[in-house]
Every structure is written in C-alpha cells, then in structure tokens.
Write a protein that holds these residues in place. Structure first.
Motif, PDB file in Angstrom:
ATOM      1  N   ASP A  81       2.243   2.491   2.857  1.00 38.95           N
ATOM      2  CA  ASP A  81       2.113   3.115   4.170  1.00 38.95           C
ATOM      3  C   ASP A  81       3.014   2.394   5.166  1.00 38.95           C
ATOM      4  O   ASP A  81       3.133   1.172   5.142  1.00 38.95           O
ATOM      5  N   VAL A 141     -10.942   4.263  -2.408  1.00 43.10           N
ATOM      6  CA  VAL A 141     -10.258   5.091  -1.410  1.00 43.10           C
ATOM      7  C   VAL A 141     -10.230   6.574  -1.771  1.00 43.10           C
ATOM      8  O   VAL A 141     -10.123   7.415  -0.886  1.00 43.10           O
ATOM      9  N   ASN A 142     -10.318   6.904  -3.052  1.00 41.49           N
ATOM     10  CA  ASN A 142     -10.136   8.301  -3.488  1.00 41.49           C
ATOM     11  C   ASN A 142     -11.426   9.065  -3.771  1.00 41.49           C
ATOM     12  O   ASN A 142     -11.373  10.254  -4.054  1.00 41.49           O
ATOM     13  N   THR A 188      -3.454  10.422  -0.877  1.00 42.32           N
ATOM     14  CA  THR A 188      -4.312   9.860  -1.910  1.00 42.32           C
ATOM     15  C   THR A 188      -3.616   8.718  -2.631  1.00 42.32           C
ATOM     16  O   THR A 188      -2.393   8.618  -2.629  1.00 42.32           O
ATOM     17  N   GLY A 189      -4.417   7.863  -3.265  1.00 39.51           N
ATOM     18  CA  GLY A 189      -3.890   6.773  -4.053  1.00 39.51           C
ATOM     19  C   GLY A 189      -3.357   7.278  -5.387  1.00 39.51           C
ATOM     20  O   GLY A 189      -3.759   8.329  -5.868  1.00 39.51           O
ATOM     21  N   CYS A 190      -2.456   6.504  -5.984  1.00 41.92           N
ATOM     22  CA  CYS A 190      -1.814   6.912  -7.239  1.00 41.92           C
ATOM     23  C   CYS A 190      -1.829   5.745  -8.225  1.00 41.92           C
ATOM     24  O   CYS A 190      -2.449   4.715  -7.976  1.00 41.92           O
ATOM     25  N   ARG A 206      -7.854   6.113   2.245  1.00 37.36           N
ATOM     26  CA  ARG A 206      -6.461   6.008   1.786  1.00 37.36           C
ATOM     27  C   ARG A 206      -5.497   6.269   2.934  1.00 37.36           C
ATOM     28  O   ARG A 206      -4.345   5.893   2.878  1.00 37.36           O
ATOM     29  N   ALA A 217       0.832  -1.215   0.000  1.00 42.95           N
ATOM     30  CA  ALA A 217       0.000   0.000   0.000  1.00 42.95           C
ATOM     31  C   ALA A 217       0.863   1.260   0.000  1.00 42.95           C
ATOM     32  O   ALA A 217       0.433   2.310  -0.463  1.00 42.95           O
ATOM     33  N   PHE A 256      -0.727   2.483  -6.787  1.00 38.23           N
ATOM     34  CA  PHE A 256      -1.773   1.919  -5.942  1.00 38.23           C
ATOM     35  C   PHE A 256      -2.767   1.143  -6.817  1.00 38.23           C
ATOM     36  O   PHE A 256      -3.154   0.022  -6.493  1.00 38.23           O
ATOM     37  N   TYR A 264      -3.571  -2.848  -6.515  1.00 38.58           N
ATOM     38  CA  TYR A 264      -4.854  -3.257  -5.933  1.00 38.58           C
ATOM     39  C   TYR A 264      -6.034  -3.149  -6.886  1.00 38.58           C
ATOM     40  O   TYR A 264      -7.139  -3.569  -6.533  1.00 38.58           O
ATOM     41  N   LEU A 302      -8.673   1.861  -6.128  1.00 42.73           N
ATOM     42  CA  LEU A 302      -8.272   3.266  -6.186  1.00 42.73           C
ATOM     43  C   LEU A 302      -9.498   4.173  -6.071  1.00 42.73           C
ATOM     44  O   LEU A 302      -9.489   5.142  -5.306  1.00 42.73           O
TER      45      LEU A 302
END
Length: 192
Positions: free
Chosen positions: A101, A152-153, A135-137, A163, A99, A140, A144, A149
């Motif tokens: 993180d 979460v966004n 934020t997801g990119c 996210r 992820a 990400f 996943y 994406l």
C-alpha cells in the motif's frame, strides 16, 4: 527468520484497531513502489491525477479488472490502516512497506466510516475512496503469514476493510508523512 503473528496475537489487537480515529487521522507512512518487489519510504510525495503517487508503478502495472489490461483508474492508490499493518508486521515498522500500500494511515477505513465516494484531504491533495475491493494475496501471506491473510480477508477483517481501500486522486498535491488525513464534508466543493 521472520516472526509471523498468530491468529490469537491478531485477535488481541482488535480493540486497538477499533479505536482508530474516525474523522481525522494521520498519514503514518508513504511508500512508493518503483518496481516489482521494491519499496521506497518517502517523507514527501506528489499525488497526480494521471499517475497516482508520482514515481510509483501503478500506471504501468496493469489490471485484470480492466477490459484492455490497463491500470484501473479507481485503483491508483492503496490505503491501509496503520494499526492493522502494525499488528500483522508484529510491531516491526520496517516491515510496513511490504504490505503493498502506498498510504498507511491511522484512520478507520470501515465502509460505515468511509463509504464509497468519501473524500479525504491530506497535505494539499484530496483522494476519493472507490468501489474497487482491496484484498490480500499470496505475496501478502508470504510477507506476513497465513494468519495475517485470513485476519484481513475474512470475518471482521473483511467487513471492516482491514486490508484497506482503493482510492483515486481528485485534487493533485503534495503529501508528507505526519500530515493530517481528514474527511472532506460531502457538501464542500473540491477544486481540481
């Protein structure tokens, strides 16, 4: 071949995610990023005022959010809800590390529960939620899936910070997987 959860799969997990603890949770996983696209799951880590998670590359990665391109001091740590990462990884705990993180916690990270400035104790350290959005990119989405994406966004995921949050170290110390993660009362002094 990786299995990505569908939007319907993710929606079915909303009640479970919403049941995340609000005052006291658990540090489920510590992930150090020693280099680009490398991850190390740690049983124990050190949080440092200048380096964030010791051995992580946050301090050398730089940021587009600083004028000089240096690492953003309010983005030392990325913290994500473990229930969300479990949902997007289709229950495969081995995939949690990707992820991006460093701290995966079973705790409600919504702005209502953890407004900017909230401090959390874990192990002998204390961290503070910052105002920098997380934020997801594209990576990400590659790891996943596009539905994850979007989950979460956008919509509820964005409103509830699925996210995750950015944080900085305010009291250095040792953290361990399984540590209690607890809100520090606003009126409690925190020694550095």
């Amino acid at each position: 071949m990786l299995l990505y959860p569908t939007a319907q799969d993710l929606e079915s997990r909303l009640a479970h995610i919403a049941g995340s603890p609000i005052d006291e949770g658990v540090l489920e996983m510590i992930v150090r990023r020693p280099d680009v696209d490398e991850r190390e799951v740690l049983e124990e880590g050190e949080l440092d005022l200048a380096l964030g998670l010791v051995g992580d590359t946050w301090h050398v990665r730089g940021s587009r959010r600083t004028e000089d391109g240096s690492s953003h001091p309010d983005m030392q740590l990325n913290v994500m809800n473990a229930r969300v990462v479990d949902a997007i990884s289709a229950g495969d705990r081995e995939r949690w590390r990707w992820a991006g993180d460093q701290l995966l916690v079973d705790l409600d990270l919504s702005p209502e529960n953890l407004p900017v400035g909230t401090r959390l104790s874990l192990g002998t350290a204390v961290i503070e939620v910052t105002d920098q959005p997380h934020t997801g990119c594209a990576k990400f989405a590659d790891r996943y899936g596009v539905d994850a994406l979007r989950f979460v966004n956008t919509g509820e995921g964005k409103l509830r910070r699925f996210r995750g949050v950015n944080a900085r170290v305010v009291v250095p110390g040792t953290i361990r997987a399984g540590d209690v993660v607890a809100k520090v009362p606003a009126d409690e002094p925190v020694a550095a």
